[in-house]
Write a protein that holds these residues in place. Structure first.
Motif, PDB file in Angstrom:
ATOM      1  N   ILE A 150       0.878  -1.173   0.000  1.00 41.58           N
ATOM      2  CA  ILE A 150       0.000   0.000   0.000  1.00 41.58           C
ATOM      3  C   ILE A 150       0.915   1.222   0.000  1.00 41.58           C
ATOM      4  N   GLU A 151       0.725   2.105  -0.955  1.00 44.79           N
ATOM      5  CA  GLU A 151       1.609   3.278  -1.003  1.00 44.79           C
ATOM      6  C   GLU A 151       0.852   4.492  -1.534  1.00 44.79           C
ATOM      7  N   LYS A 152       1.500   5.650  -1.429  1.00 40.55           N
ATOM      8  CA  LYS A 152       0.904   6.892  -1.943  1.00 40.55           C
ATOM      9  C   LYS A 152       0.858   6.846  -3.461  1.00 40.55           C
ATOM     10  N   SER A 153      -0.027   7.657  -4.031  1.00 39.99           N
ATOM     11  CA  SER A 153      -0.215   7.587  -5.483  1.00 39.99           C
ATOM     12  C   SER A 153       1.042   8.019  -6.252  1.00 39.99           C
ATOM     13  N   ASP A 154       1.874   8.901  -5.647  1.00 38.47           N
ATOM     14  CA  ASP A 154       3.069   9.335  -6.384  1.00 38.47           C
ATOM     15  C   ASP A 154       4.318   8.549  -5.961  1.00 38.47           C
ATOM     16  N   ALA A 155       4.177   7.491  -5.171  1.00 44.13           N
ATOM     17  CA  ALA A 155       5.346   6.713  -4.716  1.00 44.13           C
ATOM     18  C   ALA A 155       5.633   5.573  -5.692  1.00 44.13           C
ATOM     19  N   SER A 156       6.825   4.994  -5.569  1.00 46.94           N
ATOM     20  CA  SER A 156       7.157   3.838  -6.417  1.00 46.94           C
ATOM     21  C   SER A 156       8.014   2.848  -5.621  1.00 46.94           C
ATOM     22  N   LEU A 157       7.514   2.479  -4.436  1.00 50.57           N
ATOM     23  CA  LEU A 157       8.251   1.557  -3.579  1.00 50.57           C
ATOM     24  C   LEU A 157       8.376   0.173  -4.207  1.00 50.57           C
ATOM     25  N   GLU A 158       7.531  -0.100  -5.215  1.00 49.17           N
ATOM     26  CA  GLU A 158       7.593  -1.418  -5.873  1.00 49.17           C
ATOM     27  C   GLU A 158       8.960  -1.662  -6.514  1.00 49.17           C
ATOM     28  N   THR A 159       9.667  -0.571  -6.873  1.00 47.51           N
ATOM     29  CA  THR A 159      10.994  -0.729  -7.486  1.00 47.51           C
ATOM     30  C   THR A 159      11.956  -1.350  -6.465  1.00 47.51           C
ATOM     31  N   GLU A 160      11.918  -0.832  -5.220  1.00 44.19           N
ATOM     32  CA  GLU A 160      12.792  -1.399  -4.177  1.00 44.19           C
ATOM     33  C   GLU A 160      12.377  -2.825  -3.829  1.00 44.19           C
ATOM     34  N   LEU A 161      11.070  -3.015  -3.764  1.00 47.33           N
ATOM     35  CA  LEU A 161      10.535  -4.334  -3.396  1.00 47.33           C
ATOM     36  C   LEU A 161      10.951  -5.396  -4.407  1.00 47.33           C
ATOM     37  N   ALA A 162      10.984  -5.000  -5.671  1.00 42.91           N
ATOM     38  CA  ALA A 162      11.303  -5.940  -6.761  1.00 42.91           C
ATOM     39  C   ALA A 162      12.688  -6.548  -6.573  1.00 42.91           C
ATOM     40  N   GLU A 163      13.580  -5.839  -5.866  1.00 44.12           N
ATOM     41  CA  GLU A 163      14.952  -6.339  -5.687  1.00 44.12           C
ATOM     42  C   GLU A 163      15.005  -7.607  -4.841  1.00 44.12           C
ATOM     43  N   TYR A 164      13.902  -7.935  -4.167  1.00 43.57           N
ATOM     44  CA  TYR A 164      13.895  -9.121  -3.304  1.00 43.57           C
ATOM     45  C   TYR A 164      13.086 -10.268  -3.919  1.00 43.57           C
ATOM     46  N   GLY A 165      12.810 -10.157  -5.203  1.00 42.85           N
ATOM     47  CA  GLY A 165      12.341 -11.298  -5.989  1.00 42.85           C
ATOM     48  C   GLY A 165      10.909 -11.761  -5.856  1.00 42.85           C
ATOM     49  N   PRO A 166       9.948 -10.908  -5.427  1.00 44.58           N
ATOM     50  CA  PRO A 166       8.570 -11.434  -5.386  1.00 44.58           C
ATOM     51  C   PRO A 166       8.111 -11.808  -6.791  1.00 44.58           C
TER      52      PRO A 166
END
Ligand SMILES: Cc1cc2nc3c(=O)[nH]c(=O)nc-3n(C[C@H](O)[C@H](O)[C@H](O)COP(=O)(O)OP(=O)(O)OC[C@H]3O[C@@H](n4cnc5c(N)ncnc54)[C@H](O)[C@@H]3O)c2cc1C
Length: 322
Positions: A42-58
């Motif tokens: 869950i994140e703010k509309s202008d955030a892009s935390l998915e880029t960091e998350l992707a580094e851990y291979g989901p």
């Protein structure tokens, strides 16, 4: 509701930063799961935390961009996750960090979903689709394996630092944005602002070096010398539970089952016996050095190097040569 072959991990964010425990849970689930591992972000509309998350291979990120929900209280988060499950289907498992937020949201969701939840797991593994959840029980004297064979999702919380985080790439990552969750607002509680708690002490859970004091070093001289040694080693001071009787130490510095789980590169144990409640918190310490007057002390079994002798004398001698 039909169970989908996915294992979900709740992404904890603190003031729009991903809490590192999320990476630890993702890594563990990737290691043990034969089904896709899905991060719920869950994140703010202008955030892009998915880029960091992707580094851990989901394998998949369920992305909820919602400026209100990101600051939602525990009831609102629970309702939103419940609605998410109604929309997507029931995952096989749903794992949360055993943090303040995870410990509040996970049991509320469990009650809504009428399923099972094992709190504060120290290990997780699968037998087929069944999640085997290991946690200490009976006064923390034995390790129990708990399963939830008949209900879904199988839910668990695990404490920070129980698992190690490892980056990995996943070229098959899918990001699915979820819209219109239509979660219910909690009219009873209004969050006006959020602040991280002021740091009153070094955060022992993030420390790279720790000098841990046990009852065998619980004298004024022992504590003073251990603190001097910690300064020289650029280490944080941790303690066993008996030391929390002293004014200067609290559960924040206590290592172990009812304290903090640590994962330093170097851990020096001074006068610590090695009770299971303590060693439960040090499984991921890399190099462990222990000093104890008892040559049969349990802590030696968990140590890479040990010295049979007086902790105060050892600390003085080591401090002198550093
Ligand atoms: C539900 C529950 C949860 C708990 N949670 C925790 C927890 O999170 N963390 C925790 O630490 N404990 C916890 N405990 C308590 C735990 O069981 C132990 O009592 C505690 O860890 C013992 O601390 P210690 O090793 O400092 O003391 P002790 O067990 O008393 O050991 C002291 C050691 O120091 C050695 N020694 C004595 N003099 C010297 C000297 N001069 N130099 C060197 N060595 C010396 C002795 O040989 C001994 O091995 C919990 C207990 C329960 C029931």
């Amino acid at each position: 509701m039909a169970v989908i072959n996915e294992n979900w991990v709740f992404v904890e964010t603190d003031l729009q930063k991903i809490n590192p425990v999320t990476y630890q849970l993702l890594t563990k689930m990737k290691q043990i799961s034969h089904d896709p591992v899905v991060a719920v972000l869950i994140e703010k509309s202008d955030a892009s935390l998915e880029t960091e998350l992707a580094e851990y291979g989901p394998d998949k990120i369920l992305l909820i961009k919602d400026d209100e929900l990101v600051d939602g209280d525990d009831l609102e988060l629970t309702d939103a996750l419940n609605k998410l499950i109604q929309k997507q289907g029931t995952p096989n498992t749903f794992i949360f960090p055993a943090t303040v937020v995870g410990r509040s949201v996970a049991p509320r969701l469990q009650a809504w979903l009428r399923t099972g939840l094992t709190a504060d797991c120290l290990d997780l593994k699968f037998e087929g689709d069944l999640l085997i959840q290991t946690k200490p029980s009976y006064g923390d004297n034995i390790m129990c394996e708990i399963t939830i064979p008949n209900n879904h999702p199988q839910m668990a919380t695990a404490r920070p630092n129980v698992f190690a985080a490892e980056k990995q790439t996943n070229s098959n990552l899918k990001v699915e944005e979820i819209e219109n969750l239509d979660w219910e607002k909690d009219s009873k509680l209004v969050i006006k602002s959020q602040l991280l708690p002021p740091k009153t002490t070094d955060d022992i859970t993030q420390a790279e070096r720790i000098v841990a004091l046990g009852r065998g070093d619980k004298t004024d001289a022992g504590i003073t010398v251990a603190n001097n040694l910690a300064k020289k080693l650029h280490a944080t001071v941790g303690v066993t539970r008996p030391l929390t009787d002293l004014d200067q130490y609290t559960v924040n510095e206590q290592i172990g089952q009812s304290g903090q789980t640590v994962a330093p590169d170097l851990l020096v144990n001074l006068g610590v016996s090695g009770a299971v409640q303590y060693t439960a918190g040090i499984a991921n310490a890399k190099v462990v050095v222990s000093v104890n007057t008892d040559e049969h002390a349990q802590i030696f079994k968990y140590s890479d190097y040990y010295f049979v002798g007086n902790a105060l004398e050892f600390s003085r001698a080591l401090e002198a040569i550093l």
